[in-house]
Design a protein around this motif. Structure first.
Motif, PDB file in Angstrom:
ATOM      1  N   UNK A   1       0.811  -1.219   0.000  1.00 19.10           N
ATOM      2  CA  UNK A   1       0.000   0.000   0.000  1.00 19.10           C
ATOM      3  C   UNK A   1       0.837   1.258   0.000  1.00 19.10           C
ATOM      4  N   UNK A   2       1.939   1.279   0.772  1.00 20.35           N
ATOM      5  CA  UNK A   2       2.762   2.490   0.827  1.00 20.35           C
ATOM      6  C   UNK A   2       3.477   2.725  -0.495  1.00 20.35           C
ATOM      7  N   UNK A   3       3.881   1.648  -1.175  1.00 21.26           N
ATOM      8  CA  UNK A   3       4.528   1.813  -2.486  1.00 21.26           C
ATOM      9  C   UNK A   3       3.545   2.406  -3.491  1.00 21.26           C
ATOM     10  N   UNK A   4       2.325   1.863  -3.531  1.00 21.31           N
ATOM     11  CA  UNK A   4       1.321   2.392  -4.457  1.00 21.31           C
ATOM     12  C   UNK A   4       0.928   3.822  -4.095  1.00 21.31           C
ATOM     13  N   UNK A   5       0.865   4.116  -2.780  1.00 23.35           N
ATOM     14  CA  UNK A   5       0.513   5.475  -2.376  1.00 23.35           C
ATOM     15  C   UNK A   5       1.589   6.469  -2.804  1.00 23.35           C
ATOM     16  N   UNK A   6       2.851   6.098  -2.643  1.00 26.69           N
ATOM     17  CA  UNK A   6       3.928   6.992  -3.074  1.00 26.69           C
ATOM     18  C   UNK A   6       3.886   7.221  -4.582  1.00 26.69           C
ATOM     19  N   UNK A   7       3.622   6.161  -5.340  1.00 29.96           N
ATOM     20  CA  UNK A   7       3.503   6.322  -6.793  1.00 29.96           C
ATOM     21  C   UNK A   7       2.325   7.224  -7.151  1.00 29.96           C
ATOM     22  N   UNK A   8       1.212   7.045  -6.452  1.00 27.61           N
ATOM     23  CA  UNK A   8       0.040   7.885  -6.727  1.00 27.61           C
ATOM     24  C   UNK A   8       0.321   9.346  -6.388  1.00 27.61           C
ATOM     25  N   UNK A   9       0.966   9.592  -5.238  1.00 31.67           N
ATOM     26  CA  UNK A   9       1.280  10.969  -4.852  1.00 31.67           C
ATOM     27  C   UNK A   9       2.274  11.596  -5.821  1.00 31.67           C
ATOM     28  N   UNK A  10       3.242  10.795  -6.285  1.00 32.87           N
ATOM     29  CA  UNK A  10       4.208  11.321  -7.244  1.00 32.87           C
ATOM     30  C   UNK A  10       3.535  11.676  -8.562  1.00 32.87           C
ATOM     31  N   UNK A  11       2.600  10.816  -9.000  1.00 27.98           N
ATOM     32  CA  UNK A  11       1.879  11.109 -10.253  1.00 27.98           C
ATOM     33  C   UNK A  11       1.027  12.356 -10.099  1.00 27.98           C
ATOM     34  N   UNK A  12       0.375  12.512  -8.937  1.00 32.14           N
ATOM     35  CA  UNK A  12      -0.445  13.689  -8.718  1.00 32.14           C
ATOM     36  C   UNK A  12       0.418  14.952  -8.666  1.00 32.14           C
ATOM     37  N   UNK A  13       1.579  14.861  -8.001  1.00 27.61           N
ATOM     38  CA  UNK A  13       2.476  16.017  -7.968  1.00 27.61           C
ATOM     39  C   UNK A  13       2.979  16.370  -9.365  1.00 27.61           C
ATOM     40  N   UNK A  14       3.243  15.347 -10.169  1.00 29.52           N
ATOM     41  CA  UNK A  14       3.684  15.609 -11.547  1.00 29.52           C
ATOM     42  C   UNK A  14       2.580  16.286 -12.349  1.00 29.52           C
ATOM     43  N   UNK A  15       1.332  15.851 -12.146  1.00 31.29           N
ATOM     44  CA  UNK A  15       0.222  16.504 -12.849  1.00 31.29           C
ATOM     45  C   UNK A  15       0.086  17.964 -12.426  1.00 31.29           C
ATOM     46  N   UNK A  16       0.230  18.219 -11.115  1.00 26.11           N
ATOM     47  CA  UNK A  16       0.132  19.592 -10.639  1.00 26.11           C
ATOM     48  C   UNK A  16       1.247  20.458 -11.212  1.00 26.11           C
ATOM     49  N   UNK A  17       2.468  19.894 -11.241  1.00 31.08           N
ATOM     50  CA  UNK A  17       3.577  20.656 -11.829  1.00 31.08           C
ATOM     51  C   UNK A  17       3.341  20.920 -13.309  1.00 31.08           C
TER      52      UNK A  17
END
Length: 412
Positions: free
Chosen positions: A155-171
């Protein structure tokens, strides 16, 4: 928020309902077939595994809507299941609840679950090793790790990937927004530059045409009318040439094969011709034009710096616009154009014209010329001022600009 919308927020998703229902039915099937982990421990009745199964199914319904509450409900349900006989369906649903708590729970809580799962596994391994000193303890420890550490860290690995993807979208969105703003500023700046060039190129000729056409209509003198018509024709031809040059600039540069001639950028060497044109246009208005070039002469002994091309163009356009304003508004008298270098080496431009009520025809003004001159000086980091002043010969309208030299402009 209405009661209906609050109910919609707490309603479990369809996928979670399917997981809970499937786990409950699978556990009941295993119970019916008597497929469970073994006899009850601590003297508990085997039917309590059905209680833990039902509780775990209820926790699955909250895996996304209330993940931390689901985890709090699942831990005692699993403990009861392990003591009452252990259904595989209950254990599998527990692993999914741990996974969902890490993936969907609050960040500050969810990130503590993986290290705590490791701690629980280590403590359980120590306790089992101390109590149950048999080879099977290794398999038991591996099983505990599979239902605690594995889902938590997944779960933590998938959460980090999801947060990274969301941060990339925001950037990416921020970069796109900044690019759009830069484009808008560039378009606005280019439109302002085009407006200044169009005004400076054409306003002088159109002002002379307006003044002399009005004079030709009001003065009943054939000779004066012919002179006015000559000035009108000369300025209309020159204005048309300037318009064609501007249109060529807007269409973009073309190669020599295309047959387009490069547009000549006005320089201060052309001020004599510009003032001669102003003399012709202002003769009927009683205006005389004088150029005083006080800059140091060119050559090895010259002390003043050579102005950069943008500064030279800006100085030319400021003089051109000042002469246009003099033709439209100045009273009869002398218009003095003076060029010099100040102590800092900046190019200074001063245009002095009589400021009084003017008889005869006048061309209307819009004030955009002063705005354009001020913008030209500001873009180069220079200074600009314009307004009436008192002089020895009476009140005058003074336009003064200081434009940086080549070295100073380069540093900017």
């Amino acid at each position: 928020m209405t009661a209906r919308s609050r109910a919609a927020v707490g309603r479990p998703p369809r996928f979670d309902v399917l997981i809970a229902g499937g786990g409950l039915l699978g556990g009941l099937l295993l119970w019916t077939l008597d497929l469970h982990g073994g006899p009850p421990r601590l003297g508990l009745p085997a039917a309590l595994t059905l209680v833990s199964l039902t509780t775990m199914s209820a926790a699955e319904l909250m895996r996304r809507t209330a993940p931390m509450a689901a985890l709090a409900l699942a831990v005692p349900a699993l403990t009861l299941d392990l003591c009452a006989g252990t259904l595989v369906a209950t254990v599998l649903m527990f692993t999914d609840v741990v996974y969902a708590a890490v993936l969907y729970g609050p960040a500050h809580v969810a990130r503590r679950i993986p290290p705590h799962s490791v701690l629980v596994t280590v403590l359980a391994a120590i306790a089992l090793t101390a109590v149950w000193q048999k080879p099977q303890v290794v398999m038991a420890i591996i099983g505990i790790a599979l239902i605690t550490i594995a889902p938590a860290w997944t779960g933590i690995i998938l959460r980090n990937d999801r947060d990274a993807a969301q941060a990339a979208r925001l950037r990416a969105e921020q970069i796109a927004l900044l690019a759009e703003r830069d484009r808008d500023r560039a378009v606005a700046g280019e439109r302002a530059r085009m407006a200044r060039e169009l005004h400076d190129m054409v306003a002088n000729h159109l002002s002379a045409i307006a003044i002399h056409s009005t004079a030709a209509q009001t003065i009943d003198d054939p000779a004066a009318t012919r002179e006015a018509l000559g000035v009108i024709r000369e300025n209309s031809v020159q204005g048309l040439t300037e318009m064609r040059r501007l249109i060529g600039l807007l269409r973009g540069p073309r190669t020599a094969e295309g047959g387009a001639e490069p547009a000549a950028t006005p320089t201060l060497d052309g001020l004599e011709a510009l003032i001669e044109q102003a003399r012709t246009s202002g003769r009927s208005s009683g205006l005389t034009f004088v150029l005083d070039d006080a800059r140091s002469p060119a050559g090895p002994g010259r002390t003043g710096p050579e102005p950069a091309a943008p500064a030279e163009l800006a100085a030319y356009r400021i003089v051109q616009e000042s002469l246009t304003n003099a033709l439209k508004h100045a009273a009869p008298g002398e218009v003095l154009v003076r060029l010099a270098h100040d102590r800092a080496g900046a190019l200074t431009v001063a245009v002095r014209s009589p400021f009084a009520d003017r008889p005869g025809p006048r061309a209307p003004g819009s004030g955009t010329g002063l705005v354009g001159m001020r913008e030209r000086a500001a873009l180069l980091g220079g200074a600009f001022e314009a307004g009436p002043e008192s002089g020895p010969a009476g009140r005058v309208w003074l336009v003064r600009a200081a434009l940086p030299a080549a070295g100073e402009e380069a540093r900017r």
